[in-house]
Write an enzyme that holds these catalytic residues in place. Structure first.
Site, mmCIF file in Angstrom:
data_model
loop_
_atom_site.group_PDB
_atom_site.id
_atom_site.type_symbol
_atom_site.label_atom_id
_atom_site.label_comp_id
_atom_site.label_asym_id
_atom_site.label_seq_id
_atom_site.Cartn_x
_atom_site.Cartn_y
_atom_site.Cartn_z
ATOM 1 N N GLU A 32 28.515 -67.931 -12.078
ATOM 2 C CA GLU A 32 28.344 -66.474 -12.119
ATOM 3 C C GLU A 32 29.249 -65.765 -11.120
ATOM 4 O O GLU A 32 29.382 -66.197 -9.968
ATOM 5 C CB GLU A 32 26.872 -66.143 -11.812
ATOM 6 N N HIS A 33 29.851 -64.687 -11.588
ATOM 7 C CA HIS A 33 30.778 -63.876 -10.796
ATOM 8 C C HIS A 33 31.980 -64.685 -10.349
ATOM 9 O O HIS A 33 32.514 -64.468 -9.268
ATOM 10 C CB HIS A 33 30.057 -63.236 -9.587
ATOM 11 N N ILE A 34 32.373 -65.642 -11.183
ATOM 12 C CA ILE A 34 33.595 -66.361 -10.822
ATOM 13 C C ILE A 34 34.658 -66.279 -11.916
ATOM 14 O O ILE A 34 35.768 -66.736 -11.731
ATOM 15 C CB ILE A 34 33.324 -67.822 -10.410
ATOM 16 N N ASP A 35 34.325 -65.648 -13.056
ATOM 17 C CA ASP A 35 35.368 -65.566 -14.096
ATOM 18 C C ASP A 35 36.547 -64.734 -13.615
ATOM 19 O O ASP A 35 37.704 -65.087 -13.814
ATOM 20 C CB ASP A 35 34.810 -65.056 -15.445
ATOM 21 N N SER A 66 24.570 -45.630 -34.854
ATOM 22 C CA SER A 66 23.835 -46.829 -34.453
ATOM 23 C C SER A 66 22.353 -46.617 -34.680
ATOM 24 O O SER A 66 21.823 -45.553 -34.335
ATOM 25 C CB SER A 66 24.082 -47.123 -32.973
ATOM 26 N N GLY A 122 22.069 -57.983 -19.241
ATOM 27 C CA GLY A 122 22.844 -59.143 -18.798
ATOM 28 C C GLY A 122 23.088 -60.149 -19.908
ATOM 29 O O GLY A 122 23.512 -61.275 -19.658
ATOM 30 N N SER A 126 27.342 -55.229 -24.517
ATOM 31 C CA SER A 126 28.598 -54.478 -24.643
ATOM 32 C C SER A 126 29.718 -55.340 -25.223
ATOM 33 O O SER A 126 30.433 -54.894 -26.119
ATOM 34 C CB SER A 126 28.997 -53.827 -23.322
ATOM 35 N N ASP A 170 32.487 -62.802 -21.033
ATOM 36 C CA ASP A 170 31.552 -62.322 -22.052
ATOM 37 C C ASP A 170 32.221 -62.206 -23.415
ATOM 38 O O ASP A 170 31.682 -62.649 -24.439
ATOM 39 C CB ASP A 170 30.989 -60.949 -21.662
ATOM 40 N N TYR A 220 29.281 -53.827 -9.185
ATOM 41 C CA TYR A 220 30.094 -54.909 -9.760
ATOM 42 C C TYR A 220 31.548 -54.756 -9.288
ATOM 43 O O TYR A 220 32.155 -55.694 -8.771
ATOM 44 C CB TYR A 220 30.020 -54.858 -11.294
HETATM 45 C C1 GLA Z 1 29.420 -59.512 -16.359
HETATM 46 C C2 GLA Z 1 30.917 -59.496 -16.630
HETATM 47 C C3 GLA Z 1 31.488 -60.917 -16.694
HETATM 48 C C4 GLA Z 1 31.051 -61.756 -15.495
HETATM 49 C C5 GLA Z 1 29.548 -61.635 -15.247
HETATM 50 C C6 GLA Z 1 29.124 -62.304 -13.970
HETATM 51 O O1 GLA Z 1 28.718 -60.057 -17.436
HETATM 52 O O2 GLA Z 1 31.213 -58.813 -17.816
HETATM 53 O O3 GLA Z 1 32.888 -60.850 -16.796
HETATM 54 O O4 GLA Z 1 31.782 -61.418 -14.354
HETATM 55 O O5 GLA Z 1 29.130 -60.278 -15.195
HETATM 56 O O6 GLA Z 1 29.356 -63.662 -14.030
#
Ligand code: GLA
Length: 383
Positions: A32-35, A66, A122, A126, A170, A220
């Site tokens: 998580e939060h490493i892409d 929608s 989460g 989107s 994502d 973020y």
């Molecule tokens: C969101 C972002 C992703 C990723 C996650 C955390 O979903 O869109 O790119 O950074 O948070 O892992």
């Protein structure tokens, strides 16, 4: 889908749709939060997602509706880069703009969307609507983009049009997902492997905290900026494109360059989380779910204390899980600041888990959480 989209389309537009497409949401098992730091991530597509029905119109405009939002919006095909006042419609508008900027002659299409991914939870609602739009345009007009090109278009929309400096995970996950498989994706090279997710005696539970993600986007972007600061400081001694080019051992040799404690914590999370994903991929391959579960808990702890993107709602869920005998691993998934957690739950305890977690959560937080047992689904499809 518990809705007849064909019928709803006819009600809204007084004609039948010509095509209906589906795109899933995703969970991230770990990483998580490493892409956006060039790390290794392990998402899978889920069976919840976004459906879109389309048919051509004669007025040259893109009309977007929608069933999840009681709003109609129209976009003239010659307007590029203009946001709509409504939030949800900006995702498809952004995608349409990208196609037009790329020289594609498209115009005059009516869209009706429906999604069953809880919004802002989460689970990538989107990315799902972005790829649903891109997949629909690409397939309907036979434009010939490959899957990675669609992913990159959707990421540009997120970064440049919506203003979230997110990574590629994502959009990649909802496009490349396959049934019962996780994607082990290297976000620096974009090389990936599909890994069987054989949970044996366990199921994947998704727990939505139902906490609205206030200010999530600005926090973020703040985390992304903190990682960039760390990268710059480390580059005084070594040459790195991304933080995840270092493992924990190598990082220890250079971490003295980062004197700000917050920035050091952020970088420490990123580097150790990346190491955890490597271990988790091995554990999954050898069906060592106990190790996998332990790494999930460690990931959550790091996101809570070092990266500070959890919160009392997500922590309450994970605390409950760690005290519940039939869960072997749990963590927040996605960006955090509210949203969902995931847990590896022993089969047969679904009801018991839901009942006890519901009581515990309600007592501590004051409103209920929602619990789903999720299937790992496939990527976009034409129905
Ligand atoms: C969101 C972002 C992703 C990723 C996650 C955390 O979903 O869109 O790119 O950074 O948070 O892992």
């Amino acid at each position: 889908m518990n809705i007849n989209l064909q019928e709803k389309f006819a009600e809204q537009y007084h004609k039948n749709p010509e095509a209906i497409y589906f795109t899933p949401g995703r969970v991230n098992l770990i990483g998580e939060h490493i892409d956006y730091n060039g790390g290794l991530v392990m998402p899978c597509a889920i069976s919840l997602g976004t459906w879109v029905a389309i048919a051509p119109n004669n007025d040259g405009q893109f009309r977007l509706k929608s069933l999840n939002f009681d709003i109609e919006t129209a976009v003239a095909s010659n307007i590029v880069n203009e946001k709509d006042g409504t939030i949800w419609a900006n995702y498809p508008i952004g995608v349409i703009n990208e196609f037009i900027k790329d020289g594609k002659e498209i115009s005059g299409l009516d869209f009706l969307f429906y999604g069953n991914i809880p919004i802002g939870s989460g689970l990538s609602s989107s990315a799902s609507i972005e790829i649903a739009t891109a997949f629909a345009l690409n397939t309907y007009y036979n434009l010939g983009y490959d899957k990675l090109a669609l992913v990159k278009i959707a990421k540009r929309v997120e970064n440049d049009f919506i203003g979230l400096n997110s990574g590629i995970m994502d959009q990649f996950a909802v496009t490349f997902g396959e049934k019962d498989k996780a994607i082990v994706l290297d976000c620096e090279t974009l090389k990936y492997k599909m890994v069987d997710v054989n949970l044996g005696n366990y199921v994947l539970a998704i727990i939505n905290t139902n906490k609205p993600r206030e200010l999530a986007d600005s926090k973020y972007n703040e985390r992304v900026a903190e990682c960039q600061t760390a990268l710059k400081l480390l580059n005084q001694e070594i040459t790195l494109n991304y933080l995840c080019e270092l493992n924990a051992e190598k990082f220890a040799l250079h971490s003295h360059l980062i004197s700000d404690e917050t920035v050091l914590n952020r970088a420490t999370h990123v580097i150790k989380e990346n190491d955890r994903v490597h271990l988790a991929a091995k554990a999954l391959n050898s069906q060592d779910l106990t190790t996998f579960g332990r790494l999930m808990y460690a990931s959550h702890q790091s996101l809570k204390t070092l990266y500070e993107v959890s919160g009392k709602e997500l922590d309450t869920v994970v605390d409950f899980c760690s005290g519940y005998q039939h869960v072997i691993g749990a963590r927040m998934t996605g960006a955090g600041f509210g949203g969902c957690a995931i847990a590896l739950l022993e089969k047969g305890y679904e009801e018991d888990f839901a009942k006890h977690l519901t009581d515990y959560y309600l007592d501590k937080i004051g409103y209920p959480a929602a619990i789903y047992i999720s299937q790992i689904g496939g990527g976009p499809s034409s129905l």
